[in-house]
Design an enzyme around this catalytic site. Structure first.
Site, PDB file in Angstrom:
ATOM      1  N   HIS A 403       0.824  -1.213   0.000  1.00  0.00           N
ATOM      2  CA  HIS A 403       0.000   0.000   0.000  1.00  0.00           C
ATOM      3  C   HIS A 403       0.854   1.256   0.000  1.00  0.00           C
ATOM      4  CE1 HIS A 403       0.611   0.981   4.351  1.00  0.00           C
ATOM      5  NE2 HIS A 403       0.744  -0.323   4.473  1.00  0.00           N
ATOM      6  N   CYS A 422       2.815  -5.066   6.993  1.00  0.00           N
ATOM      7  CA  CYS A 422       2.503  -4.813   5.585  1.00  0.00           C
ATOM      8  C   CYS A 422       3.677  -4.108   4.902  1.00  0.00           C
ATOM      9  CB  CYS A 422       1.234  -3.984   5.457  1.00  0.00           C
ATOM     10  SG  CYS A 422      -0.271  -4.920   5.838  1.00  0.00           S
TER      11      CYS A 422
END
Length: 520
Positions: A403, A422
């Site tokens: 992301h 992440c």
């Protein structure tokens, strides 16, 4: 025992009896020599390690219960073993096939067992990855070794067969060459020890400059001729030597400022033997992986915090990334993704919400565009969203995904292991546009969403493989061996499993934790 277990037990017993019956039938149809060998085999097989017995039995079933190891084949097998250094394998893995032949009564069986065990190390690695990493879900390499060995012997291509078992891609072969180089450096005494001390500043004079020059020369950051010339000039840390240090710093993932400070001195303190052994650990990691990889894929090296995008089997784009911290490690995963989400909201994981967000109170939530719905903390899409302006959705990825992020400063750090697991991608919006560019309609859909700031899911029209890897030694774009320190302590665990003693520099963190950075 319940009915299902009883049924499975009966089925297993039936299969075992069937296999034994087939073996009995085969050997009854063979010559007296084969019959005698089979009888000897059944006496000896139980003396082998349990994990080797199935492969050995399968091999002799395929070849009709005949001894196979002639003098010529043993010579080829020893030529194979002589190349073990290229794979970073220790002496314990370099089988003495000549020694196994010393006892004629057991030599064929023991040689076959050793040949298959060595083949499995090359084809699949020595250690099961799940035993040294908490979460490892990659595509493993799998080879029918008994059938492969039988075929190689029958066609007289034993050397070629073994050569094809280990990875043959340029990443492995270049790293293999690096191992040989560093191992031989270590065997020749390595390089002079570098004494830790005060930072060596540009233009300063320091008694450690000759040792620094020798160190940089040994690894190729300085040529031998330039190193000799600089040593003759004295103890001054001049601009030419600073350029060589910046080369060293870049290879080691350090801030390339030309100053020989604490982090650089720690890396300079590693011995040639330790670096060779670190390369050996990474050769083992590469042997775990399936050889055929998708020609279009995204690979993230979590040890280096670098992402590379491959298209048509060529690296075409790279970015810095921020990955999981030591306490929130990004796992080793291989998952496909087929859509990007423009302007994604963030559904905060319960653990992060409980520990880092809810204790700060309603004022913090309001200031960061967060609210609570059905017990879940949600951050609205927008400039404050921890996911930034795009999310790359992975399938079945344990809530691990790639992301964007509003916290851009971390991309400038050399140590970029500081997320909750992440992968934050530098230049994420432009990277999304690159992935969507083959289909102008999808690219336009994404651009319209970015302009309107509406949350929009855009499919890529194809699945793209994402591989999250942990490589602390690799060959860079200039053909040099690059090193990263063992941020996740996985080198240490793998070394212990392999019986390798290695002492590597500890990581020096070059950035403070941002208390407002609570993103995934």
């Amino acid at each position: 025992m319940n009915r299902r277990q009883l049924g499975l037990g009966v089925a297993s017993a039936t299969l075992a009896l069937g296999s034994a019956a087939r073996a009995q039938q085969v050997y009854m149809q063979r010559s007296p020599e084969a019959t005698a060998f089979y009888n000897s085999f059944t006496d000896q097989i139980g003396r082998l390690p349990q994990d080797q017995q199935p492969d050995v039995r399968a091999f002799y079933e395929l070849n009709g219960w005949r001894p196979v190891w002639t003098r010529e084949r043993l010579r080829d097998l020893n030529a194979v073993a002589a190349r073990a250094e290229r794979h970073g394998l220790s002496g314990a893995d370099q089988f003495d096939f000549v020694g196994l032949a010393a006892d004629p009564a057991t030599s064929d069986l023991r040689t076959t067992a050793a040949a298959l065990a060595y083949a499995r190390i090359l084809a699949e690695g020595k250690v099961r990855p799940e035993t040294v990493e908490e979460l490892w879900e990659m595509q493993k390499n799998r080879v029918d070794l008994p059938r492969g060995l039988n075929d190689a012997l029958s066609r007289g291509v034993l050397l070629d067969w073994y050569e094809g078992l280990a990875p043959t891609d340029i990443g492995y072969t270049n790293l293999s060459a690096g191992y040989v180089r560093y191992s031989r450096l270590a065997n020749q005494g390595g390089w002079p020890a570098f004494a830790a001390g005060a930072t060596i500043e540009p233009g300063a004079s320091d008694r450690r400059v000759p040792a620094l020059i020798d160190r940089l020369t040994a690894e190729g950051d300085l040529s031998a001729a330039d190193g000799a010339r600089l040593k003759a000039q004295g103890l001054v840390y001049d601009s030419e030597l600073q350029a060589a240090v910046r080369s060293f710093q870049t290879r080691h993932g350090l801030g390339a400022d030309g100053r020989v400070g604490p982090a650089t001195q720690r890396s300079l303190g590693a011995s040639a033997q330790d670096r060779a052994r670190q390369i050996a650990l990474n050769l083992e990691r590469r042997r775990w992986l399936k050889r055929d990889v998708a020609p279009e894929r995204i690979e993230v090296n979590t040890a280096a915090a670098i992402m590379v995008y491959w298209k048509d089997a060529k690296p075409v784009h790279s970015n810095r990334v921020v990955v999981g911290s030591h306490d929130n490690q990004t796992p080793s995963l291989e998952k496909p993704f087929a859509s990007v989400v423009a302007n994604p909201p963030w559904y905060v994981p319960a653990g992060i919400a409980r520990r880092e967000i809810l204790p700060k109170g309603p004022g913090y939530l309001a200031a960061n565009d967060m609210y609570v719905s059905n017990g879940t903390v949600i951050q609205r899409a927008g400039p404050k969203s921890a996911l930034g302006y795009v999310k790359f959705e992975l399938r079945d990825s344990y809530a691990i995904f790639l992301h964007d992020t509003p916290s851009k400063a971390a991309f400038n750090l050399s140590m970029r292991q500081r997320s909750h697991g992440c992968v934050r991608v530098q230049g994420a919006v432009e990277f999304a546009r690159l992935l969507l560019s083959p289909d102008p309609a999808k690219l336009e859909q994404f651009d319209v969403a970015q302009d309107s700031r509406e949350t929009t899911r855009v499919t890529t029209g194809r699945e793209i493989s994402v591989r999250l890897l942990y490589w602390t030694a690799f060959v860079d774009g200039q053909g040099r061996v690059a090193f990263r320190e063992d941020v996740y302590d996985r080198d240490a665990k793998l070394a212990q499993a392999l019986g390798i003693a290695v002492s590597l520099p500890r990581v020096v963190d070059d950035g403070r934790k941002d208390e407002n950075d609570v993103g995934p």
